[in-house]
Design an enzyme around this catalytic site. Structure first.
Site, PDB file in Angstrom:
ATOM      1  N   CYS A  87      -8.377  -5.475  -9.487  1.00  0.00           N
ATOM      2  CA  CYS A  87      -7.956  -4.440 -10.425  1.00  0.00           C
ATOM      3  C   CYS A  87      -7.524  -3.225  -9.598  1.00  0.00           C
ATOM      4  O   CYS A  87      -8.361  -2.536  -9.014  1.00  0.00           O
ATOM      5  CB  CYS A  87      -9.122  -4.119 -11.348  1.00  0.00           C
ATOM      6  SG  CYS A  87      -8.711  -3.103 -12.749  1.00  0.00           S
TER       7      CYS A  87
ATOM      8  N   CYS B 286      -4.689   1.068   6.560  1.00  0.00           N
ATOM      9  CA  CYS B 286      -4.982   2.515   6.490  1.00  0.00           C
ATOM     10  C   CYS B 286      -6.331   2.814   5.847  1.00  0.00           C
ATOM     11  O   CYS B 286      -6.719   3.973   5.745  1.00  0.00           O
ATOM     12  CB  CYS B 286      -3.859   3.261   5.764  1.00  0.00           C
ATOM     13  SG  CYS B 286      -3.797   2.986   3.980  1.00  0.00           S
TER      14      CYS B 286
ATOM     15  N   CYS C 107      -7.081  -1.131   1.699  1.00  0.00           N
ATOM     16  CA  CYS C 107      -6.010  -1.625   2.558  1.00  0.00           C
ATOM     17  C   CYS C 107      -6.584  -1.847   3.955  1.00  0.00           C
ATOM     18  O   CYS C 107      -7.281  -0.981   4.491  1.00  0.00           O
ATOM     19  CB  CYS C 107      -4.880  -0.591   2.594  1.00  0.00           C
ATOM     20  SG  CYS C 107      -3.621  -0.931   3.837  1.00  0.00           S
TER      21      CYS C 107
ATOM     22  N   CYS D  41       0.519   3.212   3.578  1.00  0.00           N
ATOM     23  CA  CYS D  41       1.020   2.763   4.877  1.00  0.00           C
ATOM     24  C   CYS D  41       2.067   1.654   4.796  1.00  0.00           C
ATOM     25  O   CYS D  41       2.529   1.169   5.817  1.00  0.00           O
ATOM     26  CB  CYS D  41      -0.138   2.302   5.754  1.00  0.00           C
ATOM     27  SG  CYS D  41      -0.902   0.757   5.205  1.00  0.00           S
TER      28      CYS D  41
ATOM     29  N   CYS E   6       0.860  -1.182   0.000  1.00  0.00           N
ATOM     30  CA  CYS E   6       0.000   0.000   0.000  1.00  0.00           C
ATOM     31  C   CYS E   6       0.901   1.238   0.000  1.00  0.00           C
ATOM     32  O   CYS E   6       1.822   1.349   0.820  1.00  0.00           O
ATOM     33  CB  CYS E   6      -0.891  -0.004   1.229  1.00  0.00           C
ATOM     34  SG  CYS E   6      -1.880   1.508   1.412  1.00  0.00           S
TER      35      CYS E   6
END
Length: 155
Positions: A142, A122, A119, A74, A71
């Site tokens: 995607c 976060c 995510c 984070c 991510c």
């Protein structure tokens, strides 16, 4: 309460997999100002405002090295490079997330429901998941490339 929720259609966040027994990471919450300071404007628009980048705009589409996709908000690992495949859509696509990495929610922005994923740490928007992917999952995650960063495997 939204009108949609009266009919059982409101946004609903769930774990990415009913069979995923891994506990998710501790949630990271920052103020809007802190996110703006931490992220590029494009990443902020996707991760914090649930935007979408233009197809074909991400350098990660061509990433073929071994490693993990984290991510961008984070640094939580979300996908192994082994789960990446070429979907032909113009966005980095994956068939299987890492255990405990994602949370799902239903979105109605295009009228018909779609499954959006974020995510787990976060809560940053990553993309949408569809049922037209390859084995082993049959799913296509995607992902917006700007919402990811690639971390090469140690050599």
């Amino acid at each position: 309460m939204s009108v949609l929720s009266l009919f059982g259609l409101g946004a609903k966040v769930t774990a990415a997999s009913a069979t995923d027994a891994v506990a998710g990471p501790a949630v990271l919450r920052l103020s809007e100002a802190e996110w703006k300071q931490r992220l590029s404007p494009a990443a902020f628009r996707v991760l914090r405002q649930e935007g979408t980048e233009a197809p074909g705009s991400s350098a990660l589409n061509a990433e073929k090295r071994k490693g993990a996709f984290h991510c961008a908000g984070c640094d939580l690992p979300l996908f192994s490079s082994e789960a990446k495949y070429e979907s032909g859509t113009g966005w980095p696509s994956f068939h299987t997330p890492l255990p405990g990495a994602l949370a799902l929610k239903t979105d109605f922005k295009m009228i018909l429901p779609r499954t959006e994923y974020h995510c787990a740490r976060c809560e940053g928007h990553q993309g949408h998941v569809f049922d037209d992917g390859p084995r082993p999952s049959g799913k296509r995650y995607c992902n917006n490339g700007v919402a990811l960063k690639f971390v090469p495997a140690a050599t």
